[in-house]
Design a protein around this motif. Structure first.
Motif, PDB file in Angstrom:
ATOM      1  N   PRO A  29     -15.558  60.176  43.687  1.00 52.40           N
ATOM      2  CA  PRO A  29     -15.160  59.800  45.055  1.00 52.40           C
ATOM      3  C   PRO A  29     -15.418  58.326  45.377  1.00 52.40           C
ATOM      4  O   PRO A  29     -14.594  57.676  46.021  1.00 52.40           O
ATOM      5  N   LEU A  30     -16.557  57.788  44.928  1.00 55.64           N
ATOM      6  CA  LEU A  30     -16.852  56.379  45.187  1.00 55.64           C
ATOM      7  C   LEU A  30     -15.872  55.459  44.468  1.00 55.64           C
ATOM      8  O   LEU A  30     -15.425  54.451  45.021  1.00 55.64           O
ATOM      9  N   THR A  31     -15.534  55.802  43.237  1.00 54.46           N
ATOM     10  CA  THR A  31     -14.582  54.995  42.480  1.00 54.46           C
ATOM     11  C   THR A  31     -13.203  55.043  43.116  1.00 54.46           C
ATOM     12  O   THR A  31     -12.514  54.024  43.209  1.00 54.46           O
ATOM     13  N   LEU A  32     -12.787  56.202  43.586  1.00 60.00           N
ATOM     14  CA  LEU A  32     -11.488  56.301  44.259  1.00 60.00           C
ATOM     15  C   LEU A  32     -11.484  55.533  45.579  1.00 60.00           C
ATOM     16  O   LEU A  32     -10.463  54.940  45.945  1.00 60.00           O
ATOM     17  N   LEU A  33     -12.610  55.504  46.272  1.00 58.81           N
ATOM     18  CA  LEU A  33     -12.711  54.713  47.492  1.00 58.81           C
ATOM     19  C   LEU A  33     -12.580  53.223  47.188  1.00 58.81           C
ATOM     20  O   LEU A  33     -11.825  52.511  47.855  1.00 58.81           O
ATOM     21  N   VAL A  34     -13.297  52.762  46.187  1.00 56.17           N
ATOM     22  CA  VAL A  34     -13.203  51.346  45.797  1.00 56.17           C
ATOM     23  C   VAL A  34     -11.789  51.013  45.362  1.00 56.17           C
ATOM     24  O   VAL A  34     -11.238  49.973  45.726  1.00 56.17           O
ATOM     25  N   LYS A  35     -11.173  51.901  44.602  1.00 53.12           N
ATOM     26  CA  LYS A  35      -9.793  51.683  44.147  1.00 53.12           C
ATOM     27  C   LYS A  35      -8.834  51.633  45.331  1.00 53.12           C
ATOM     28  O   LYS A  35      -7.940  50.783  45.380  1.00 53.12           O
ATOM     29  N   ALA A  36      -9.014  52.512  46.290  1.00 51.01           N
ATOM     30  CA  ALA A  36      -8.135  52.527  47.465  1.00 51.01           C
ATOM     31  C   ALA A  36      -8.286  51.258  48.286  1.00 51.01           C
ATOM     32  O   ALA A  36      -7.305  50.731  48.816  1.00 51.01           O
ATOM     33  N   LEU A  37      -9.501  50.760  48.410  1.00 57.92           N
ATOM     34  CA  LEU A  37      -9.737  49.562  49.213  1.00 57.92           C
ATOM     35  C   LEU A  37      -9.291  48.279  48.525  1.00 57.92           C
ATOM     36  O   LEU A  37      -8.767  47.375  49.168  1.00 57.92           O
ATOM     37  N   LEU A  38      -9.500  48.195  47.218  1.00 55.49           N
ATOM     38  CA  LEU A  38      -9.250  46.931  46.522  1.00 55.49           C
ATOM     39  C   LEU A  38      -7.934  46.877  45.759  1.00 55.49           C
ATOM     40  O   LEU A  38      -7.325  45.815  45.676  1.00 55.49           O
ATOM     41  N   VAL A  39      -7.494  47.979  45.220  1.00 53.51           N
ATOM     42  CA  VAL A  39      -6.306  47.957  44.364  1.00 53.51           C
ATOM     43  C   VAL A  39      -5.068  48.474  45.090  1.00 53.51           C
ATOM     44  O   VAL A  39      -4.012  47.847  45.055  1.00 53.51           O
ATOM     45  N   ASP A  40      -5.200  49.602  45.756  1.00 53.72           N
ATOM     46  CA  ASP A  40      -4.043  50.243  46.376  1.00 53.72           C
ATOM     47  C   ASP A  40      -3.784  49.781  47.807  1.00 53.72           C
ATOM     48  O   ASP A  40      -2.865  50.277  48.446  1.00 53.72           O
ATOM     49  N   ALA A  41      -4.582  48.870  48.311  1.00 50.12           N
ATOM     50  CA  ALA A  41      -4.401  48.388  49.685  1.00 50.12           C
ATOM     51  C   ALA A  41      -3.093  47.618  49.796  1.00 50.12           C
ATOM     52  O   ALA A  41      -2.630  47.021  48.828  1.00 50.12           O
ATOM     53  N   PRO A  42      -2.491  47.634  50.961  1.00 50.52           N
ATOM     54  CA  PRO A  42      -1.257  46.866  51.141  1.00 50.52           C
ATOM     55  C   PRO A  42      -1.474  45.388  50.840  1.00 50.52           C
ATOM     56  O   PRO A  42      -2.535  44.837  51.116  1.00 50.52           O
ATOM     57  N   LYS A  43      -0.467  44.759  50.275  1.00 54.05           N
ATOM     58  CA  LYS A  43      -0.583  43.367  49.835  1.00 54.05           C
ATOM     59  C   LYS A  43      -0.580  42.375  50.998  1.00 54.05           C
ATOM     60  O   LYS A  43      -0.844  41.210  50.795  1.00 54.05           O
ATOM     61  N   ASN A  44      -0.312  42.820  52.204  1.00 58.92           N
ATOM     62  CA  ASN A  44      -0.269  41.894  53.325  1.00 58.92           C
ATOM     63  C   ASN A  44      -1.639  41.647  53.940  1.00 58.92           C
ATOM     64  O   ASN A  44      -1.746  40.930  54.918  1.00 58.92           O
ATOM     65  N   ARG A  45      -2.674  42.242  53.391  1.00 60.54           N
ATOM     66  CA  ARG A  45      -4.027  41.982  53.869  1.00 60.54           C
ATOM     67  C   ARG A  45      -4.564  40.763  53.122  1.00 60.54           C
ATOM     68  O   ARG A  45      -4.685  40.783  51.906  1.00 60.54           O
ATOM     69  N   PRO A  46      -4.929  39.712  53.838  1.00 54.52           N
ATOM     70  CA  PRO A  46      -5.354  38.473  53.177  1.00 54.52           C
ATOM     71  C   PRO A  46      -6.591  38.637  52.298  1.00 54.52           C
ATOM     72  O   PRO A  46      -6.673  38.038  51.234  1.00 54.52           O
ATOM     73  N   TRP A  47      -7.540  39.483  52.707  1.00 51.74           N
ATOM     74  CA  TRP A  47      -8.750  39.599  51.904  1.00 51.74           C
ATOM     75  C   TRP A  47      -8.490  40.299  50.581  1.00 51.74           C
ATOM     76  O   TRP A  47      -9.148  40.015  49.593  1.00 51.74           O
ATOM     77  N   THR A  48      -7.494  41.192  50.528  1.00 44.97           N
ATOM     78  CA  THR A  48      -7.176  41.814  49.246  1.00 44.97           C
ATOM     79  C   THR A  48      -6.375  40.872  48.369  1.00 44.97           C
ATOM     80  O   THR A  48      -6.494  40.911  47.160  1.00 44.97           O
ATOM     81  N   ALA A  49      -5.587  40.006  48.980  1.00 41.92           N
ATOM     82  CA  ALA A  49      -4.823  39.033  48.194  1.00 41.92           C
ATOM     83  C   ALA A  49      -5.763  38.058  47.498  1.00 41.92           C
ATOM     84  O   ALA A  49      -5.538  37.688  46.346  1.00 41.92           O
ATOM     85  N   VAL A  50      -6.822  37.664  48.172  1.00 40.21           N
ATOM     86  CA  VAL A  50      -7.794  36.757  47.567  1.00 40.21           C
ATOM     87  C   VAL A  50      -8.506  37.448  46.413  1.00 40.21           C
ATOM     88  O   VAL A  50      -8.718  36.856  45.351  1.00 40.21           O
ATOM     89  N   LEU A  51      -8.864  38.722  46.585  1.00 43.24           N
ATOM     90  CA  LEU A  51      -9.553  39.446  45.525  1.00 43.24           C
ATOM     91  C   LEU A  51      -8.646  39.709  44.325  1.00 43.24           C
ATOM     92  O   LEU A  51      -9.103  39.730  43.193  1.00 43.24           O
ATOM     93  N   ALA A  52      -7.368  39.901  44.571  1.00 43.79           N
ATOM     94  CA  ALA A  52      -6.439  40.229  43.494  1.00 43.79           C
ATOM     95  C   ALA A  52      -5.835  38.998  42.833  1.00 43.79           C
ATOM     96  O   ALA A  52      -5.159  39.114  41.816  1.00 43.79           O
ATOM     97  N   ALA A  53      -6.062  37.807  43.379  1.00 44.63           N
ATOM     98  CA  ALA A  53      -5.472  36.580  42.830  1.00 44.63           C
ATOM     99  C   ALA A  53      -6.101  36.260  41.478  1.00 44.63           C
ATOM    100  O   ALA A  53      -7.302  36.363  41.304  1.00 44.63           O
TER     101      ALA A  53
END
Length: 63
Positions: A29-53
């Protein structure tokens, strides 16, 4: 869930190392939560774009 067996096993090892026996129980469950927040989050969120760059920040359409 879309989590491979290898990733599940690694998650159990990492979460168990971090928080002990409770981490082993909550690893998936914790891994799926982290994955949902960091990987599967919509690309229009600036903080996820910085993490995924990879090296450079993405361009903002409004600028």
């Amino acid at each position: 869930m879309n989590l491979s067996v290898t990733a599940s096993f690694a998650a159990v090892l990492v979460w168990t190392w971090l928080i002990g026996g409770l981490g082993a129980v909550l690893a998936i469950p914790l891994t799926l939560l982290v994955k949902a927040l960091l990987v599967d989050a919509p690309k229009n969120r600036p903080w996820t774009a910085v993490l995924a760059a990879n090296g450079s920040l993405p361009e903002h359409p409004g600028r």
